[in-house]
Scaffold this motif. Structure first.
Motif, short mmCIF file in Angstrom:
data_model
loop_
_atom_site.label_atom_id
_atom_site.label_comp_id
_atom_site.label_asym_id
_atom_site.label_seq_id
_atom_site.Cartn_x
_atom_site.Cartn_y
_atom_site.Cartn_z
N THR A 1 5.62 31.80 -8.49
CA THR A 1 4.21 31.97 -8.85
C THR A 1 3.32 31.52 -7.71
O THR A 1 3.50 30.42 -7.19
CB THR A 1 3.89 31.13 -10.10
N PRO A 2 2.34 32.33 -7.30
CA PRO A 2 1.39 31.86 -6.29
C PRO A 2 0.51 30.75 -6.89
O PRO A 2 -0.04 30.91 -7.97
CB PRO A 2 0.55 33.12 -5.97
N VAL A 3 0.42 29.63 -6.17
CA VAL A 3 -0.38 28.50 -6.63
C VAL A 3 -1.37 28.14 -5.53
O VAL A 3 -1.03 28.11 -4.34
CB VAL A 3 0.51 27.28 -6.95
N GLN A 4 -2.61 27.85 -5.92
CA GLN A 4 -3.61 27.45 -4.94
C GLN A 4 -3.22 26.11 -4.30
O GLN A 4 -2.92 25.14 -4.99
CB GLN A 4 -4.98 27.31 -5.61
N ILE A 5 -3.25 26.07 -2.98
CA ILE A 5 -2.83 24.88 -2.24
C ILE A 5 -3.69 23.67 -2.59
O ILE A 5 -3.19 22.55 -2.72
CB ILE A 5 -2.85 25.15 -0.73
N LEU B 1 10.28 31.63 3.38
CA LEU B 1 11.57 32.05 2.85
C LEU B 1 11.95 31.31 1.57
O LEU B 1 12.75 31.81 0.78
CB LEU B 1 12.66 31.86 3.90
N GLN B 2 11.42 30.11 1.37
CA GLN B 2 11.78 29.32 0.20
C GLN B 2 10.53 28.74 -0.43
O GLN B 2 9.76 28.04 0.23
CB GLN B 2 12.74 28.20 0.60
N ALA B 3 10.34 29.03 -1.70
CA ALA B 3 9.15 28.55 -2.40
C ALA B 3 9.20 27.03 -2.56
O ALA B 3 10.28 26.43 -2.63
CB ALA B 3 9.05 29.21 -3.77
N VAL B 4 8.03 26.41 -2.63
CA VAL B 4 7.98 24.98 -2.92
C VAL B 4 8.22 24.79 -4.42
O VAL B 4 8.14 25.75 -5.20
CB VAL B 4 6.62 24.36 -2.51
N ILE B 5 8.52 23.57 -4.83
CA ILE B 5 8.72 23.27 -6.25
C ILE B 5 7.65 22.29 -6.70
O ILE B 5 7.41 21.27 -6.05
CB ILE B 5 10.13 22.69 -6.49
N VAL B 6 7.00 22.61 -7.80
CA VAL B 6 5.92 21.78 -8.34
C VAL B 6 6.14 21.57 -9.84
O VAL B 6 6.99 22.21 -10.45
CB VAL B 6 4.54 22.43 -8.11
N ARG C 1 6.61 19.81 3.93
CA ARG C 1 6.41 20.42 5.25
C ARG C 1 6.00 21.88 5.12
O ARG C 1 5.15 22.38 5.87
CB ARG C 1 7.69 20.29 6.08
N ARG C 2 6.61 22.60 4.18
CA ARG C 2 6.24 24.00 3.96
C ARG C 2 4.78 24.11 3.50
O ARG C 2 4.04 25.00 3.93
CB ARG C 2 7.17 24.63 2.91
N LYS D 1 -0.71 25.50 4.89
CA LYS D 1 -2.12 25.11 4.95
C LYS D 1 -2.63 25.18 6.38
O LYS D 1 -3.78 25.56 6.63
CB LYS D 1 -2.27 23.70 4.39
N HIS D 2 -1.77 24.81 7.34
CA HIS D 2 -2.13 24.86 8.77
C HIS D 2 -2.49 26.28 9.20
O HIS D 2 -3.34 26.47 10.08
CB HIS D 2 -0.98 24.33 9.60
N LEU D 3 -1.88 27.25 8.55
CA LEU D 3 -2.15 28.66 8.88
C LEU D 3 -3.45 29.15 8.26
O LEU D 3 -3.86 30.29 8.49
CB LEU D 3 -0.99 29.53 8.41
N GLY D 4 -4.09 28.29 7.48
CA GLY D 4 -5.36 28.68 6.85
C GLY D 4 -5.20 29.41 5.54
O GLY D 4 -6.17 29.94 4.99
N LYS D 5 -4.00 29.44 5.01
CA LYS D 5 -3.75 30.13 3.74
C LYS D 5 -4.23 29.25 2.59
O LYS D 5 -4.21 28.02 2.66
CB LYS D 5 -2.27 30.47 3.59
N THR D 6 -4.61 29.89 1.50
CA THR D 6 -5.13 29.16 0.33
C THR D 6 -4.14 29.11 -0.82
O THR D 6 -4.34 28.36 -1.77
CB THR D 6 -6.43 29.80 -0.16
N GLU D 7 -3.08 29.92 -0.75
CA GLU D 7 -2.06 29.94 -1.80
C GLU D 7 -0.67 29.81 -1.19
O GLU D 7 -0.46 30.12 -0.01
CB GLU D 7 -2.11 31.24 -2.62
N ILE D 8 0.28 29.34 -2.00
CA ILE D 8 1.67 29.23 -1.57
C ILE D 8 2.57 29.58 -2.74
O ILE D 8 2.25 29.29 -3.90
CB ILE D 8 1.98 27.81 -1.05
N ASP D 9 3.69 30.23 -2.45
CA ASP D 9 4.65 30.57 -3.49
C ASP D 9 5.30 29.30 -4.02
O ASP D 9 5.73 28.43 -3.25
CB ASP D 9 5.74 31.50 -2.94
N ALA D 10 5.41 29.19 -5.35
CA ALA D 10 5.95 27.98 -5.96
C ALA D 10 6.80 28.32 -7.17
O ALA D 10 6.60 29.34 -7.84
CB ALA D 10 4.81 27.05 -6.37
N ARG D 11 7.78 27.44 -7.43
CA ARG D 11 8.55 27.46 -8.66
C ARG D 11 8.17 26.21 -9.44
O ARG D 11 7.97 25.14 -8.86
CB ARG D 11 10.05 27.50 -8.37
#
Length: 284
Positions: free
Chosen positions: A29-33, A63-68, A84-85, A90-100
């Motif tokens: 699921t995409p989650v807002q950082i 390649l691997q989603a974070v877990i929240v 780290r992921r 976030k360093h790339l300026g993205k506002t969302e990240i794939d998460a499980r």
């Protein structure tokens, strides 16, 4: 034969952590950082490592989603794995990240994070120290050791780093001294003694190193131990008072003092004699 030992650290009798495995969603699921709170114990993550990972993610993707897990704060998440992921994304300026998303409980969380991070090759002993201390709120040291497949002494050794003064910890993290040096410092009972020991093992030899601004060499662990034995501790055999006198230390004799080597082998495990006092103020 040494008396029964115990650690200087007081451990409360918390119930053992639940063995039930948490559920982990297979869906990504995409989650807002900015809705993810980080509460991991990896205190040292270099900016260079984050930038290197960011470059890789930018090139080939995550390649691997974070877990929240869902936070107690409505609408927010606690990060379980993937600091780290997260930082690299976030360093790339993205506002969302794939998460499980997992339903891990507070009791399961420290163990999950510890095992995930211990499997990394770059986990530091200070990171382990912080997490082991956190886990003792839910588990006994022996249970922690059994769960992750190490000896109880392995866990105790890292927990003892909490006793070491910041200046020594800095030297460890900057690779000027070793973990074994820190274990010797941890034996001393107060910061003043540790500061004096640090001065004693420092070689006043200025050198140039492209990777550091540090100006000194430090004596070996063996020499550090020799200095402690010669200058910072005393043998109870030389005491001019009765070491069995229960009025000596808070209605307890020297023989049951936590600073006597034979009574606290969790921290004085490599001291040959059982009757070495690491708190020599009693002799003054």
């Amino acid at each position: 034969m040494a008396a029964k030992s115990y650690t200087i650290f007081s451990q409360k009798n918390y119930p053992n952590m639940s063995k039930k495995k948490p559920n982990l969603s297979s869906e990504i699921t995409p989650v807002q950082i900015d809705l993810i709170d980080v509460n991991n114990y990896r205190n040292v993550i270099s900016q260079a490592a984050i930038e290197e990972l960011a470059a890789t993610i930018d090139k080939i993707g995550l390649l691997q989603a974070v877990i929240v897990r869902a936070s107690r704060k409505k609408g927010r998440y606690d990060l379980i794995f993937g600091e780290r992921r997260l930082l690299a994304t976030k360093h790339l300026g993205k506002t969302e990240i794939d998460a499980r998303i997992t339903n891990a409980t507070d009791a399961q969380l420290p163990y999950m994070q510890l095992v995930e991070n211990i499997q990394r090759e770059d986990v530091s002993v200070m990171d382990e120290c912080h997490r082991f201390h956190s886990m003792t709120k839910f588990m006994e040291v022996e249970d922690i050791a059994a769960e992750i497949g190490v000896s109880a002494q392995y866990v105790y050794d890292r927990m003892h780093l909490k006793r070491v003064i910041p200046a020594v910890v800095t030297l460890l993290t900057e690779n000027h001294i070793t973990f074994s040096h820190c274990l010797e410092f941890a034996k001393l009972t107060n910061p003043t003694m540790q500061k004096k020991l640090l001065e004693r093992i420092r070689h006043n030899i200025i050198y140039n190193d492209a990777s550091t601004e540090h100006r000194y060499y430090y004596k070996s662990v063996r020499e550090t131990r020799r200095i402690i034995e010669k200058e910072f501790v005393v043998s109870l055999s030389t005491a001019i008072f009765d070491t069995e006198d229960r009025k000596l230390i808070k209605n307890k004799p020297c023989t049951t003092c936590p600073y006597r080597s034979g009574h606290n082998t969790k921290i004085f495990n490599n001291v040959e004699s059982d009757d070495v006092c690491f708190s020599p103020g009693c002799f003054n």
